[in-house]
Design an enzyme around this catalytic site. Structure first.
Site, PDB file in Angstrom:
ATOM      1  N   ASN A 111      46.574  52.813  -9.312  1.00  0.00           N
ATOM      2  CA  ASN A 111      45.811  51.653  -9.786  1.00  0.00           C
ATOM      3  C   ASN A 111      46.599  50.393  -9.420  1.00  0.00           C
ATOM      4  O   ASN A 111      47.622  50.106 -10.027  1.00  0.00           O
ATOM      5  CB  ASN A 111      45.632  51.785 -11.310  1.00  0.00           C
ATOM      6  CG  ASN A 111      44.987  50.558 -11.938  1.00  0.00           C
ATOM      7  OD1 ASN A 111      44.514  49.660 -11.237  1.00  0.00           O
ATOM      8  ND2 ASN A 111      44.967  50.526 -13.261  1.00  0.00           N
ATOM      9  N   TRP A 112      46.101  49.699  -8.417  1.00  0.00           N
ATOM     10  CA  TRP A 112      46.849  48.511  -7.943  1.00  0.00           C
ATOM     11  C   TRP A 112      46.750  47.332  -8.909  1.00  0.00           C
ATOM     12  O   TRP A 112      47.492  46.373  -8.780  1.00  0.00           O
ATOM     13  CB  TRP A 112      46.304  48.065  -6.580  1.00  0.00           C
ATOM     14  CG  TRP A 112      46.561  48.988  -5.453  1.00  0.00           C
ATOM     15  CD1 TRP A 112      46.984  50.299  -5.512  1.00  0.00           C
ATOM     16  CD2 TRP A 112      46.420  48.690  -4.055  1.00  0.00           C
ATOM     17  NE1 TRP A 112      47.109  50.813  -4.252  1.00  0.00           N
ATOM     18  CE2 TRP A 112      46.760  49.849  -3.333  1.00  0.00           C
ATOM     19  CE3 TRP A 112      46.013  47.551  -3.341  1.00  0.00           C
ATOM     20  CZ2 TRP A 112      46.721  49.906  -1.932  1.00  0.00           C
ATOM     21  CZ3 TRP A 112      45.966  47.616  -1.953  1.00  0.00           C
ATOM     22  CH2 TRP A 112      46.327  48.775  -1.262  1.00  0.00           C
ATOM     23  N   LYS A 113      45.790  47.379  -9.806  1.00  0.00           N
ATOM     24  CA  LYS A 113      45.536  46.257 -10.720  1.00  0.00           C
ATOM     25  C   LYS A 113      45.334  44.969  -9.909  1.00  0.00           C
ATOM     26  O   LYS A 113      44.839  45.036  -8.792  1.00  0.00           O
ATOM     27  CB  LYS A 113      46.678  46.138 -11.743  1.00  0.00           C
ATOM     28  CG  LYS A 113      46.935  47.478 -12.441  1.00  0.00           C
ATOM     29  CD  LYS A 113      47.756  47.360 -13.683  1.00  0.00           C
ATOM     30  CE  LYS A 113      47.925  48.745 -14.306  1.00  0.00           C
ATOM     31  NZ  LYS A 113      48.623  48.744 -15.568  1.00  0.00           N
ATOM     32  N   HIS A 120      39.780  51.342 -18.900  1.00  0.00           N
ATOM     33  CA  HIS A 120      41.224  51.094 -18.885  1.00  0.00           C
ATOM     34  C   HIS A 120      41.599  50.216 -20.082  1.00  0.00           C
ATOM     35  O   HIS A 120      40.839  49.321 -20.453  1.00  0.00           O
ATOM     36  CB  HIS A 120      41.623  50.417 -17.568  1.00  0.00           C
ATOM     37  CG  HIS A 120      43.112  50.381 -17.388  1.00  0.00           C
ATOM     38  ND1 HIS A 120      43.896  49.438 -17.997  1.00  0.00           N
ATOM     39  CD2 HIS A 120      43.947  51.191 -16.702  1.00  0.00           C
ATOM     40  CE1 HIS A 120      45.167  49.670 -17.683  1.00  0.00           C
ATOM     41  NE2 HIS A 120      45.227  50.731 -16.894  1.00  0.00           N
ATOM     42  N   GLU A 156      43.519  47.794 -20.360  1.00  0.00           N
ATOM     43  CA  GLU A 156      43.528  46.347 -20.087  1.00  0.00           C
ATOM     44  C   GLU A 156      42.109  45.776 -20.140  1.00  0.00           C
ATOM     45  O   GLU A 156      41.904  44.635 -20.549  1.00  0.00           O
ATOM     46  CB  GLU A 156      44.208  46.079 -18.730  1.00  0.00           C
ATOM     47  CG  GLU A 156      45.721  46.229 -18.842  1.00  0.00           C
ATOM     48  CD  GLU A 156      46.417  46.738 -17.604  1.00  0.00           C
ATOM     49  OE1 GLU A 156      45.867  46.626 -16.492  1.00  0.00           O
ATOM     50  OE2 GLU A 156      47.540  47.266 -17.755  1.00  0.00           O
ATOM     51  N   GLU A 169      46.194  57.481 -21.347  1.00  0.00           N
ATOM     52  CA  GLU A 169      47.221  56.466 -21.132  1.00  0.00           C
ATOM     53  C   GLU A 169      47.583  55.799 -22.457  1.00  0.00           C
ATOM     54  O   GLU A 169      46.896  54.867 -22.894  1.00  0.00           O
ATOM     55  CB  GLU A 169      46.710  55.398 -20.166  1.00  0.00           C
ATOM     56  CG  GLU A 169      46.280  55.934 -18.817  1.00  0.00           C
ATOM     57  CD  GLU A 169      46.251  54.820 -17.762  1.00  0.00           C
ATOM     58  OE1 GLU A 169      47.043  54.894 -16.826  1.00  0.00           O
ATOM     59  OE2 GLU A 169      45.465  53.882 -17.916  1.00  0.00           O
ATOM     60  N   SER A 172      53.689  54.227 -17.163  1.00  0.00           N
ATOM     61  CA  SER A 172      55.062  54.211 -16.638  1.00  0.00           C
ATOM     62  C   SER A 172      55.476  55.522 -15.959  1.00  0.00           C
ATOM     63  O   SER A 172      56.604  55.977 -16.127  1.00  0.00           O
ATOM     64  CB  SER A 172      56.058  53.835 -17.737  1.00  0.00           C
ATOM     65  OG  SER A 172      55.786  52.521 -18.213  1.00  0.00           O
ATOM     66  N   GLY A 227      50.386  53.017 -12.148  1.00  0.00           N
ATOM     67  CA  GLY A 227      50.225  51.573 -11.953  1.00  0.00           C
ATOM     68  C   GLY A 227      51.371  51.032 -11.107  1.00  0.00           C
ATOM     69  O   GLY A 227      51.389  51.167  -9.892  1.00  0.00           O
ATOM     70  N   GLY A 228      52.341  50.435 -11.787  1.00  0.00           N
ATOM     71  CA  GLY A 228      53.460  49.768 -11.110  1.00  0.00           C
ATOM     72  C   GLY A 228      54.055  50.534  -9.937  1.00  0.00           C
ATOM     73  O   GLY A 228      54.262  49.964  -8.856  1.00  0.00           O
ATOM     74  N   GLY A 288      53.020  49.948 -18.340  1.00  0.00           N
ATOM     75  CA  GLY A 288      53.750  48.793 -17.820  1.00  0.00           C
ATOM     76  C   GLY A 288      54.974  48.410 -18.649  1.00  0.00           C
ATOM     77  O   GLY A 288      55.543  47.338 -18.470  1.00  0.00           O
TER      78      GLY A 288
END
Ligand code: PGA
Length: 250
Positions: free
Chosen positions: A9-11, A96, A98, A168, A214, A235-236, A174
């Site tokens: 997930n590049w966000k 998600h 977010e 998640e 993470s 993600g990251g 994150g």
């Protein structure tokens, strides 16, 4: 055997040229390697067409990070399922945390989006997870139970079987804090028990459940080794090709 999946997930990262660079590197790295997991990447909307072209002929698949639940119309700033399909998306991340917390998406909206995605032939990557406070209050299972039942409300068993679930925990996203493999496994097992109760043993054994929060090269192996964890939503670490590839191979 259940599908094994690593999704990135590049966000809100990477403009067009950065996206081209990242995908080109990933394709080169994975080229000719014997990977026994499905790989999905979810770039921002503005890069989907270009990334789709670059993924052509590779085994990497494309997903989006969000969509609207209506077909079309006066919804300024929104993107429809059909639009995503038309640029080569097969998957879409929905629910998600977010989206839930920053953009106020309710379970009801997420349910509408999941239905719309399935109607359009997109596969939802349906996300859920508890906050730290909810975990400390001992209500993780209640929260998950509610998110699952509201999210897939009124779906047929056939449709539910098309979905990918991602657990998640919000406190792990994150933050560099991961759930321990045991904590993650416990919730994954619980989600499977909900699917069994609501549908059947077959359905509970069939649906891939990914862990997210993470996930890094140094913890992926232990997490992915757990019985009910079928992959990761990253993600990251997916923004760095070496890290992402090492998770894919973990
Ligand atoms: P993270 O994000 O790996 O950076 O924690 C995961 C996600 O939000 O999907």
């Amino acid at each position: 055997m259940r599908r094994r999946i690593i999704a990135g997930n590049w966000k809100m990262h990477n403009n067009l040229s950065e996206s081209q660079n990242l995908v080109t590197k990933l394709v080169n790295e994975l080229n000719n390697q014997n990977i026994n997991r499905e790989v999905i990447i979810c770039p921002p909307f503005t890069s989907l067409t270009e990334v789709s072209n670059l993924l052509d002929g590779t085994k990497i698949e494309l997903g989006a990070q969000n969509m609207h639940f209506e077909d079309k119309g006066a919804f300024t700033g929104e993107i429809s399922a059909d639009m995503l399909k038309s640029v080569g998306c097969k998957y879409v991340i929905l629910g998600h945390s977010e989206r839930r917390t920053i953009f106020g998406e309710s379970d009801e909206i997420i349910n509408k989006k999941i239905k719309q995605a399935l109607n359009a032939g997109l596969i939802p990557i349906f996300c859920m997870g508890e906050t730290l406070e909810q975990r400390e209050d001992g209500i993780t299972n209640d929260v998950i139970n509610n998110q699952v039942s509201e999210g897939i409300k009124e779906l047929s068993e056939e449709d539910v079987n098309k979905i990918i679930i991602a657990y998640e925990p919000i406190w792990a996203i994150g933050t560099g804090k991961t759930a321990t493999p045991e904590q993650a496994q416990e919730v994954h097992k619980f989600i499977r028990s909900l699917l069994r109760e609501n549908f059947s043993e077959n359905t509970s054994q069939n649906i891939p459940i990914l862990y997210g929060g993470s996930v890094k090269p140094n913890n992926a192996e232990d997490i992915l080794a757990k019985e009910d964890i079928d992959g990761a939503l990253v993600g990251g670490a997916c923004l760095d090709t070496d890290s992402f590839v090492s998770i894919i191979k973990a």
